[in-house]
Design a protein around this motif. Structure first.
Motif, mmCIF file in Angstrom:
data_model
loop_
_atom_site.group_PDB
_atom_site.id
_atom_site.type_symbol
_atom_site.label_atom_id
_atom_site.label_comp_id
_atom_site.label_asym_id
_atom_site.label_seq_id
_atom_site.Cartn_x
_atom_site.Cartn_y
_atom_site.Cartn_z
ATOM 1 N N VAL A 139 5.186 11.953 -23.146
ATOM 2 C CA VAL A 139 5.775 13.417 -22.257
ATOM 3 C C VAL A 139 4.694 13.322 -21.469
ATOM 4 O O VAL A 139 4.484 14.960 -22.003
ATOM 5 C CB VAL A 139 6.692 13.844 -23.463
ATOM 6 N N PRO A 140 5.566 13.546 -20.212
ATOM 7 C CA PRO A 140 4.761 14.196 -18.860
ATOM 8 C C PRO A 140 5.197 15.900 -19.726
ATOM 9 O O PRO A 140 5.454 16.339 -20.203
ATOM 10 C CB PRO A 140 5.140 14.682 -17.838
ATOM 11 N N ASP A 141 3.386 16.677 -19.398
ATOM 12 C CA ASP A 141 3.235 17.897 -19.634
ATOM 13 C C ASP A 141 4.339 18.914 -18.572
ATOM 14 O O ASP A 141 5.018 19.949 -18.968
ATOM 15 C CB ASP A 141 1.773 18.792 -20.059
ATOM 16 N N HIS A 142 4.229 18.323 -16.879
ATOM 17 C CA HIS A 142 5.429 19.487 -16.308
ATOM 18 C C HIS A 142 5.122 18.314 -15.142
ATOM 19 O O HIS A 142 4.434 16.999 -14.471
ATOM 20 C CB HIS A 142 3.887 20.553 -15.273
ATOM 21 N N VAL A 143 5.380 18.188 -14.222
ATOM 22 C CA VAL A 143 6.257 17.747 -13.010
ATOM 23 C C VAL A 143 6.344 18.471 -12.081
ATOM 24 O O VAL A 143 6.536 20.401 -11.682
ATOM 25 C CB VAL A 143 7.700 16.267 -13.454
ATOM 26 N N THR A 144 5.300 17.781 -10.669
ATOM 27 C CA THR A 144 5.930 18.516 -9.180
ATOM 28 C C THR A 144 6.745 18.099 -8.360
ATOM 29 O O THR A 144 7.260 17.091 -8.435
ATOM 30 C CB THR A 144 4.660 18.588 -8.997
ATOM 31 N N ILE A 145 7.476 19.439 -7.629
ATOM 32 C CA ILE A 145 8.208 18.692 -6.556
ATOM 33 C C ILE A 145 8.260 19.388 -5.609
ATOM 34 O O ILE A 145 7.930 20.274 -5.480
ATOM 35 C CB ILE A 145 9.991 19.417 -7.828
ATOM 36 N N HIS A 146 8.529 19.062 -4.282
ATOM 37 C CA HIS A 146 8.890 19.734 -3.174
ATOM 38 C C HIS A 146 9.399 20.888 -3.095
ATOM 39 O O HIS A 146 10.798 20.817 -3.445
ATOM 40 C CB HIS A 146 8.491 18.885 -2.008
ATOM 41 N N PRO A 147 9.221 21.624 -2.209
ATOM 42 C CA PRO A 147 10.881 23.046 -2.149
ATOM 43 C C PRO A 147 11.222 22.586 -1.897
ATOM 44 O O PRO A 147 12.224 23.311 -2.097
ATOM 45 C CB PRO A 147 9.845 24.441 -2.233
ATOM 46 N N ASP A 148 11.724 21.766 -0.641
ATOM 47 C CA ASP A 148 11.916 21.988 -0.169
ATOM 48 C C ASP A 148 13.518 20.667 -1.076
ATOM 49 O O ASP A 148 14.434 20.427 -0.937
ATOM 50 C CB ASP A 148 11.635 20.377 0.635
ATOM 51 N N ARG A 149 13.156 20.295 -1.720
ATOM 52 C CA ARG A 149 13.746 18.976 -2.804
ATOM 53 C C ARG A 149 14.312 19.762 -3.778
ATOM 54 O O ARG A 149 14.476 19.451 -4.835
ATOM 55 C CB ARG A 149 13.548 17.986 -3.332
ATOM 56 N N LEU A 150 13.399 21.066 -4.562
ATOM 57 C CA LEU A 150 13.894 21.577 -6.184
ATOM 58 C C LEU A 150 15.155 21.154 -6.197
ATOM 59 O O LEU A 150 15.661 21.358 -8.126
ATOM 60 C CB LEU A 150 13.001 22.694 -5.628
ATOM 61 N N ILE A 194 11.773 18.359 -19.111
ATOM 62 C CA ILE A 194 10.302 18.632 -18.593
ATOM 63 C C ILE A 194 10.223 19.778 -17.479
ATOM 64 O O ILE A 194 11.014 20.517 -16.960
ATOM 65 C CB ILE A 194 9.610 17.334 -18.016
ATOM 66 N N ARG A 195 9.013 21.237 -17.884
ATOM 67 C CA ARG A 195 8.609 21.906 -16.545
ATOM 68 C C ARG A 195 8.863 21.595 -15.477
ATOM 69 O O ARG A 195 7.861 20.668 -15.083
ATOM 70 C CB ARG A 195 7.877 22.411 -17.413
ATOM 71 N N ILE A 196 8.989 22.184 -14.560
ATOM 72 C CA ILE A 196 8.807 22.007 -13.155
ATOM 73 C C ILE A 196 8.286 23.256 -12.090
ATOM 74 O O ILE A 196 8.680 24.327 -12.752
ATOM 75 C CB ILE A 196 10.501 21.935 -12.474
ATOM 76 N N VAL A 197 6.889 22.380 -11.663
ATOM 77 C CA VAL A 197 6.386 23.201 -10.559
ATOM 78 C C VAL A 197 6.531 22.767 -9.237
ATOM 79 O O VAL A 197 6.218 21.832 -9.308
ATOM 80 C CB VAL A 197 5.042 23.078 -11.546
ATOM 81 N N PRO A 198 6.801 23.539 -8.324
ATOM 82 C CA PRO A 198 6.874 23.676 -6.847
ATOM 83 C C PRO A 198 5.704 23.398 -6.838
ATOM 84 O O PRO A 198 4.796 23.654 -6.836
ATOM 85 C CB PRO A 198 7.673 24.993 -6.383
ATOM 86 N N ASP A 199 5.205 22.175 -5.480
ATOM 87 C CA ASP A 199 4.231 22.384 -4.145
ATOM 88 C C ASP A 199 4.550 21.423 -3.256
ATOM 89 O O ASP A 199 5.502 20.246 -3.262
ATOM 90 C CB ASP A 199 3.250 20.575 -5.680
ATOM 91 N N GLU A 200 4.397 21.812 -2.808
ATOM 92 C CA GLU A 200 4.630 22.227 -1.148
ATOM 93 C C GLU A 200 3.569 20.687 -0.628
ATOM 94 O O GLU A 200 3.525 20.343 0.713
ATOM 95 C CB GLU A 200 4.545 23.081 -0.143
ATOM 96 N N GLU A 201 2.674 19.864 -1.506
ATOM 97 C CA GLU A 201 1.834 18.994 -1.327
ATOM 98 C C GLU A 201 2.251 18.017 -1.267
ATOM 99 O O GLU A 201 2.465 16.331 -1.472
ATOM 100 C CB GLU A 201 0.874 18.972 -1.414
ATOM 101 N N CYS A 202 3.898 17.709 -2.308
ATOM 102 C CA CYS A 202 5.019 17.135 -2.285
ATOM 103 C C CYS A 202 5.161 16.132 -1.319
ATOM 104 O O CYS A 202 6.628 15.326 -1.339
ATOM 105 C CB CYS A 202 5.615 17.097 -3.719
ATOM 106 N N THR A 203 4.540 15.746 -0.596
ATOM 107 C CA THR A 203 5.115 14.225 0.268
ATOM 108 C C THR A 203 4.192 13.589 0.329
ATOM 109 O O THR A 203 2.698 13.533 0.257
ATOM 110 C CB THR A 203 5.152 15.009 1.423
ATOM 111 N N TRP A 204 4.988 12.962 0.965
ATOM 112 C CA TRP A 204 3.968 10.650 1.557
ATOM 113 C C TRP A 204 4.192 10.182 2.725
ATOM 114 O O TRP A 204 5.152 10.457 3.099
ATOM 115 C CB TRP A 204 4.186 9.962 0.050
#
Length: 300
Positions: free
Chosen positions: A125-136, A147-157
């Motif tokens: 089970v993941p400890d947390h996941v990250t999501i870009h603020p634009d998609r939160l 699962i705990r959500i952590v905003p991350d502005e680098e979540c783009t590809w």
């Protein structure tokens, strides 16, 4: 065939990792998703020297609006950008990516459900996941408060042509995989088999020397031989690195590279005083000599 008790630790680790890949294949097939296992490092286009991601072979499908479908694979990959970080327990150079690719069929929510279910079969089970603020706002509910959500502005590809937001999965402080939403209509998932194996099965990571040897073996098995250009040069560079840091490898290519390095050092000693002002580029282009490496090995 010998039992696991008589295998080396490396051989046992390889078998366990193979079982994990097989488990992923069976999971995909149970969902009606075609699966391909690719062990060659040869790239699927001319944008890289080696295959660096499982999505490479599917690039044309992302930008083709008429293509609809979902596939999965395990793809052998090589990323030379990690060379200086090998041995830290998370960077492998040569690794296997477990991939899931959907073109205008699965949604981000479908992909999240798929991967949480598969990880659950591994007891992870993941400890947390990250999501870009634009998609939160849109993507946080897809995890259903599990699962705990952590905003991350680098979540783009982006691969330079197509791009999208992503959500990344973490366990024990290590990123184990991510789900990318290219163009907002497709799914591109990659999870590192070795990282999963390390976390799920407690398999210890290779040290730097073992990582170099494994990478060389993968390149040779993919049909390449040492040379002065492209893939051959990368192979030669890795063989040289093994030699420079005091390692050995039971393969003719390694023995040949050691002999070649001895000849180059002898040539450099003989010529350096004649050409004291020549640039490193001149030394390499004219004599195949890497001046920085010669100096690193204290031949001055």
């Amino acid at each position: 065939m010998c039992c696991e008790g008589t295998r080396t630790a490396k051989e046992v680790a390889y078998v366990i990792a193979g079982r994990l890949i097989q488990q992923y294949q069976q999971f995909c097939l149970s969902k009606g998703i075609d699966f391909t296992r690719i062990e060659s490092l040869q790239p699927h286009d001319n944008t890289t020297l080696f295959c660096s991601a499982g999505m490479q072979r599917y690039k044309p499908f992302f930008s083709d609006p008429s293509y609809i479908g979902t596939v999965a694979n395990s793809q052998a990959c090589l990323r030379m950008g990690d060379l200086e970080e090998i041995g830290d327990g998370t960077h492998f150079l040569h690794f296997t990516m477990l991939g899931l690719f959907s073109f205008r069929e699965m949604t981000v929510g479908d992909a999240i459900d798929f991967w949480l279910e598969f990880l659950e079969t591994l007891g992870l089970v993941p400890d947390h996941v990250t999501i870009h603020p634009d998609r939160l706002k849109d993507w946080t509910p897809l995890y259903r408060d599990h699962i705990r959500i952590v905003p991350d502005e680098e979540c783009t590809w982006s691969d330079g042509n197509v791009s999208g937001y992503c959500t990344e999965f973490y366990k024990d402080g290590i990123e184990i995989g991510n789900i990318v939403n290219p163009l907002g209509t497709c799914i591109d998932v990659g999870f590192g088999a070795e990282r999963l194996d390390m976390i799920v099965n407690g398999t210890p990571p290779d040290d730097a020397m073992a990582t170099l040897r494994d990478t060389v073996s993968g390149i040779v098995a993919s049909g390449y031989r040492p040379g002065n250009k492209e893939q051959g040069y990368v192979l030669r560079k890795l063989l040289r690195r093994i030699h420079v840091i005091g390692g050995t490898l039971d393969h003719p290519y390694f023995a040949q590279e050691v002999e070649r390095q001895m000849r180059l050092r002898s040539r450099y000693r003989r010529l350096r005083d004649r050409h004291p002002h020549m640039s490193p580029e001149w030394w390499f282009d004219t004599h195949g000599i890497d001046v920085a490496e010669m100096r690193e090995r204290d031949v001055e």
